[in-house]
Design a protein around this motif. Structure first.
Motif, short mmCIF file in Angstrom:
data_model
loop_
_atom_site.label_atom_id
_atom_site.label_comp_id
_atom_site.label_asym_id
_atom_site.label_seq_id
_atom_site.Cartn_x
_atom_site.Cartn_y
_atom_site.Cartn_z
N ARG A 265 0.78 -1.14 0.01
CA ARG A 265 0.31 -0.06 0.42
C ARG A 265 0.84 1.45 0.06
O ARG A 265 1.95 1.20 0.14
CB ARG A 265 -0.54 -0.32 0.91
N TYR A 266 0.51 2.46 -0.60
CA TYR A 266 0.38 3.93 0.17
C TYR A 266 0.08 4.69 0.26
O TYR A 266 -1.07 4.89 -0.18
CB TYR A 266 1.32 4.02 -1.64
N ARG A 267 0.46 6.00 0.43
CA ARG A 267 0.02 6.56 0.93
C ARG A 267 -0.01 8.53 -0.11
O ARG A 267 1.55 8.94 0.06
CB ARG A 267 -0.79 7.06 2.08
N ASN A 268 0.07 9.21 -0.75
CA ASN A 268 0.13 10.57 -1.06
C ASN A 268 0.29 11.93 -0.20
O ASN A 268 -0.52 11.79 1.37
CB ASN A 268 -0.88 11.30 -1.96
N PRO A 269 1.79 12.02 -0.14
CA PRO A 269 2.41 12.61 -0.86
C PRO A 269 2.85 11.79 -1.51
O PRO A 269 3.93 11.04 -0.42
CB PRO A 269 2.68 13.89 -1.04
N ALA A 270 3.55 10.89 -2.46
CA ALA A 270 4.49 9.87 -2.32
C ALA A 270 6.11 10.37 -2.20
O ALA A 270 7.32 9.90 -1.63
CB ALA A 270 4.64 9.69 -4.05
N SER A 271 6.32 11.56 -2.30
CA SER A 271 7.71 12.61 -2.14
C SER A 271 7.29 12.48 -0.17
O SER A 271 8.56 13.54 0.35
CB SER A 271 8.09 14.12 -2.59
N ALA A 272 6.95 12.48 0.56
CA ALA A 272 6.27 13.08 2.11
C ALA A 272 7.88 12.55 2.64
O ALA A 272 8.23 13.16 3.35
CB ALA A 272 5.71 13.02 2.96
N GLU B 230 18.35 1.62 -15.40
CA GLU B 230 19.36 0.83 -15.64
C GLU B 230 19.22 -0.48 -14.74
O GLU B 230 19.11 -1.82 -14.43
CB GLU B 230 20.65 0.32 -16.39
N ASP B 231 19.89 -0.33 -13.61
CA ASP B 231 19.84 -0.72 -12.73
C ASP B 231 18.67 -1.31 -11.71
O ASP B 231 18.55 -1.71 -10.57
CB ASP B 231 20.49 0.11 -10.88
N GLY B 232 17.02 -0.90 -12.08
CA GLY B 232 16.17 -1.72 -11.75
C GLY B 232 14.89 -0.26 -10.35
O GLY B 232 14.42 -0.73 -10.00
N PHE B 233 16.25 0.35 -10.72
CA PHE B 233 15.80 1.28 -8.87
C PHE B 233 14.81 2.37 -10.21
O PHE B 233 15.23 2.99 -11.43
CB PHE B 233 16.69 2.10 -8.29
N TRP B 234 13.88 3.48 -10.04
CA TRP B 234 13.22 4.22 -10.41
C TRP B 234 13.93 5.65 -9.83
O TRP B 234 13.85 5.82 -8.25
CB TRP B 234 11.72 4.15 -9.55
N TYR B 235 13.94 6.90 -10.55
CA TYR B 235 14.22 8.33 -10.30
C TYR B 235 13.02 9.27 -10.55
O TYR B 235 12.48 8.80 -11.40
CB TYR B 235 15.44 8.23 -11.08
N ALA B 236 13.26 9.82 -9.82
CA ALA B 236 12.32 10.81 -9.68
C ALA B 236 12.67 12.41 -9.27
O ALA B 236 14.24 12.35 -9.32
CB ALA B 236 11.08 10.87 -8.68
N TYR B 237 12.74 13.22 -10.54
CA TYR B 237 12.92 14.50 -10.55
C TYR B 237 12.06 16.47 -10.93
O TYR B 237 10.49 15.62 -10.94
CB TYR B 237 13.70 14.86 -11.86
N GLY B 238 12.35 17.12 -9.46
CA GLY B 238 11.98 17.98 -9.92
C GLY B 238 12.47 18.78 -9.89
O GLY B 238 13.60 19.57 -10.34
N ALA C 191 13.23 1.80 -5.08
CA ALA C 191 12.66 0.68 -5.62
C ALA C 191 10.77 0.39 -5.49
O ALA C 191 10.92 -0.29 -6.25
CB ALA C 191 13.77 -0.46 -4.40
N ASP C 192 10.74 0.99 -5.06
CA ASP C 192 8.86 0.40 -5.36
C ASP C 192 8.52 1.43 -5.50
O ASP C 192 6.83 1.22 -5.44
CB ASP C 192 8.52 -0.33 -4.11
N LEU C 193 8.57 2.48 -5.88
CA LEU C 193 7.93 3.38 -5.99
C LEU C 193 6.46 4.81 -5.36
O LEU C 193 5.28 4.96 -4.68
CB LEU C 193 6.54 3.13 -7.28
N VAL C 194 7.02 3.66 -3.39
CA VAL C 194 6.46 3.92 -2.50
C VAL C 194 7.11 4.96 -1.50
O VAL C 194 7.27 6.35 -0.94
CB VAL C 194 5.94 3.18 -1.58
N ASP C 195 8.39 3.53 -1.29
CA ASP C 195 9.43 5.01 -0.05
C ASP C 195 10.75 5.77 -1.25
O ASP C 195 11.12 4.82 -1.50
CB ASP C 195 9.84 4.01 0.79
N TRP C 196 11.25 7.04 -0.33
CA TRP C 196 12.08 7.41 -1.66
C TRP C 196 12.83 8.12 -0.80
O TRP C 196 13.02 8.32 0.32
CB TRP C 196 11.11 8.46 -2.63
N THR C 197 13.92 8.68 -1.84
CA THR C 197 15.28 8.92 -1.16
C THR C 197 16.00 10.00 -1.67
O THR C 197 15.91 9.12 -3.29
CB THR C 197 16.17 7.91 -0.47
N TYR C 198 16.02 10.83 -1.10
CA TYR C 198 16.62 11.71 -2.07
C TYR C 198 18.02 11.44 -1.82
O TYR C 198 19.29 11.53 -1.19
CB TYR C 198 16.81 13.15 -1.30
N VAL C 199 18.84 11.72 -3.51
CA VAL C 199 20.61 11.08 -4.03
C VAL C 199 20.69 13.01 -4.44
O VAL C 199 21.86 11.87 -4.71
CB VAL C 199 19.87 10.08 -4.99
#
Length: 739
Positions: free
Chosen positions: A33-40, A55-63, A84-92
């Motif tokens: 499960r997930y809950r908005n906002p995704a970037s919290a 290519e590494d299978g991870f999802w990357y978001a840009y703002g 890794a799952d579009l739910v838990d995000w880490t600033y890189v």
């Protein structure tokens, strides 16, 4: 975009719009499960978001360039996050260093609205450069590009802008912002860009994607659209674009609309056949606020999860916390993610329920087969050829089969490079093949004697990384080759199978070697089939309605009477006033009456000849839900520069001063029907008004919801104001309440 400033049964039906699980497909009701906002987890604001899979299978978001957290006050230069799952995000980190800028950028330039794609064998980021050396006065936006070997860089700016600053015919510089790249089935690259001043245009790009070539084409009229995103679906090209003000704090009514075309160059038309370039511009709502916490839902990106479910990524504002720090400063726009459904052939978010608030089924990011080839080939059987793992991917030729079987409808996919093979692709159940045939220049699907194929782009480099996806639903197979799974198809093929197949996936390469990575098999999504119901009109409430047959009914009351308004022959005729309600002026007249208690729909039919194309700001006429001069919601057909729009504007007090913003609800005609559907929120008693418009009185376009506090008593009325020149009279046929 960045922060630019410019001037009973019904209850059950509308309750569906607010339900956290509205119209969720049955198969999606279990699992993560997930809950908005995704970037919290990493940001309070993350505007203009897009997401890609690396290519590494991870999802990357840009703002866009903004501080990430309240109180931080440090502007990030395209902040980047990983999941890794579009739910838990880490600033890189940020894409660009503090001193990194292209040669044409002025010191201190910001970077807005990034769009990241695979072009010519590498990652390319298109970005708005907010200030260039073209002008000392500023406002000279340009579209820049940077390239990188990985989604996290290192990014290197191209020396020249993709689209240079463009002088405006009326002075200043056209808003050359909000880039979005698209690659067509013939391999040609396009860039969409633009905003309210200048409209949205498309231009072809050079093969490397770094230069605009040819003449641009206008695909969406100025003064209405920005934040475009184009994808190809079911043989149509779909132009998603945002409209209204992105950044009006608690009154932000930004929303996403769509038109479709048979060509990437348009013309794009909405569901009713109205062009996005017409003065009375079309646009079918895809995503708009529904009365929960989220307002200003716009500037979208797109992705598809491993089950084949499409998702829309966008930003929105929490109406209770609309600013990052001080009021009327930076708008706080976190990243949201919601399901994008295709119902009756048209896209809509959460089956029409709109932005979600609450826990919901998460995107599918892990399949029953989920192979990154990081170490061993456990779980796979080589049936022919030689296979090995090198640099985190599988390389070889021959045939390889997974030992895992997934029954039912499935989606299989892989990242693929033909480093020497003549043909390579995926197999299902050992008999169904989908392969990229280099020698034949085609994407081929085969099931025994049954074969279907489609051409590959003439300039396709098979050694570049491409994404191959195969979906089987029942006996129908659809395969797609794309640069990076972002809705830009290079080849599509459909095949009717001899019989359904289990989901045992295999890899095949003939005539040489191929590289495979990110191979997955997942249960195919179960799509939503039906949209949530639209508001329905019940029986007439004669005691609250007026047909204007014999003067004004005695229940009407004026705020600032206008003696020029007259009633005769069943029509209220009201010359448009040189007055307004927005801001502190409050000079316009308002004709009001009490509304019934509970839930209802109120409708009027208004004729207002505003012409086309000419500037006659901001003449308008329509409905209003009114508490006082600084708290109202106004639904009117209005002239905004050269456009004619149905605007659902909202003014409310915030931090000691009024704030105003708008939401767009369909396209007007000279005669336009308008509705407000009122609902009392059972949880807190808020008044929710959803707006609808029609060009014929039969087919309706429903837009966003504005709310009023539970302790207010909104009255319903009519308005005709915004400018006296040239003289024009609004004619109202009736005001009708229904329950």
């Amino acid at each position: 975009m960045g922060q630019l400033r410019r001037g009973g049964a019904l209850a059950a039906v509308l309750g569906l719009l607010l339900a956290a699980t509205a119209s969720a497909p049955a198969a999606a009701n279990s699992g993560p499960r997930y809950r908005n906002p995704a970037s919290a987890g990493f940001a309070d604001t993350f505007a203009d978001p897009v997401i890609v899979r690396g290519e590494d299978g991870f999802w990357y978001a840009y703002g866009t360039t903004d501080p990430l957290r309240e109180g931080e006050r440090t502007f990030h230069r395209v902040p980047t996050a990983r999941s890794a799952d579009l739910v838990d995000w880490t600033y890189v980190g940020d894409a660009f260093g503090a001193d990194q800028r292209p040669p044409y950028a002025a010191p201190g330039a910001g970077y807005w609205a990034p769009d990241v794609r695979r072009v010519d064998g590498r990652w390319v980021m298109y970005v708005t450069v907010t200030d260039t050396t073209a002008s000392a006065e500023g406002g000279d936006f340009a579209i820049g590009a940077a390239t990188a070997p990985t989604p996290t860089g290192p990014w290197t700016f191209a020396d020249q802008p993709v689209v240079a600053p463009r002088p405006g015919g009326g002075g200043g510089w056209l808003w050359t912002i909000d880039p979005s790249q698209f690659t067509d089935v013939d391999g040609r690259h396009y860039l969409y860009y633009g905003s309210y001043y200048g409209g949205v245009s498309v231009t072809e790009l050079s093969p490397d994607g770094l230069r605009a070539v040819g003449e641009p084409t206008l695909v969406a009229i100025d003064n209405k659209f920005e934040g475009s995103y184009v994808l190809r679906h079911d043989g149509w090209y779909w132009l998603f674009a945002s409209t209204a003000n992105c950044c009006a704090g608690p009154a932000t009514g930004y929303s996403v609309h769509v038109g479709r075309s048979r060509s990437p160059g348009g013309p794009f038309v909405d569901r009713h056949g109205v062009s996005l370039t017409a003065s009375r511009a079309g646009g079918t709502p895809v995503l708009t606020q529904n009365g929960n916490r989220w307002i200003g839902t716009g500037h979208n990106g797109f992705l598809t999860d491993l089950s084949g479910q499409d998702w829309i990524v966008y930003h929105a504002l929490d109406r209770a916390d609309p600013y990052l720090d001080e009021p009327f400063g930076i708008n706080e726009r976190p990243m949201l993610l919601d399901r994008l459904d295709w119902i009756d052939g048209w896209p809509t978010v959460n089956a029409g329920a709109g932005p979600s608030d609450g826990t919901r089924p998460a995107p599918v990011t892990t399949g029953q087969v989920d192979e990154r080839f990081d170490s061993t080939l456990a779980g796979w059987t080589a049936t022919a050829g030689d296979w090995r793992i090198a640099d985190g991917r599988l390389t070889g030729g021959g045939a390889l089969s997974s030992r895992t079987t997934v029954g039912g409808d499935v989606r299989a996919e892989a990242d693929l490079r033909l480093t020497g093979a003549e043909s390579a692709g995926l197999t299902l159940a050992g008999r169904v093949q989908v392969r990229v045939d280099v020698a034949g220049g085609r994407l081929v699907a085969r099931d025994g004697a049954r074969t279907a194929s489609g051409p590959l782009p003439a300039g396709l480099d098979p050694a570049d990384r491409h994404h191959l996806a195969v979906e089987v639903r029942g006996r129908q197979l659809v395969a797609e080759l794309s640069p990076a799974r972002l809705g830009d198809q290079l080849a599509v093929v459909s095949l009717r199978l001899d019989r359904p197949v289990p989901g045992r996936v295999g890899l095949t390469a003939t005539g040489g070697t191929a590289d495979f990575d990110n191979v997955s098999v997942a249960r195919l999504n179960r799509p939503a089939r039906h949209a949530v119901p639209e508001p329905r009109v019940g029986g007439l409430l004669p005691a609250f309605s007026d047909e204007f047959t014999d003067g004004l009914a005695p229940d009407w009351r004026w705020v600032r009477p206008d003696p020029a308004a007259t009633v005769s022959a069943g029509t209220l005729r009201w010359p448009v006033q040189d007055a307004d309600l927005v801001g502190a002026g409050n000079t316009a007249s308002v004709l009001l009456r009490d509304a019934p208690t509970g839930d209802y729909v109120v409708e009027t039919k208004v004729t207002l000849d505003l012409g086309e194309q000419t500037v006659r700001n901001h003449q308008q006429a329509g409905l209003v839900a009114y508490v006082h001069d600084d708290r109202f919601a106004r639904l009117a057909q209005v002239a905004i520069w050269n456009t004619r729009q149905v605007e659902y504007g909202h003014e409310l007090p915030f931090a000691g001063q009024p704030g105003y913003g708008g939401n767009i609800v369909g396209a007007p005609a000279t005669t336009t029907w308008l509705r407000l559907a009122h609902r009392l929120d059972p949880a807190g008693g808020e008044h929710e008004f959803r707006a609808g418009s029609s060009r014929d009185g039969r087919t309706w376009t429903w837009g966003g919801v504005w709310t009023f506090p539970a302790d207010t008593t909104p009255r319903i009325g009519l308005v005709a104001h915004g400018g006296a020149e040239p003289a024009v009279t609004a004619a109202f046929d009736y005001l009708r309440f229904h329950r």
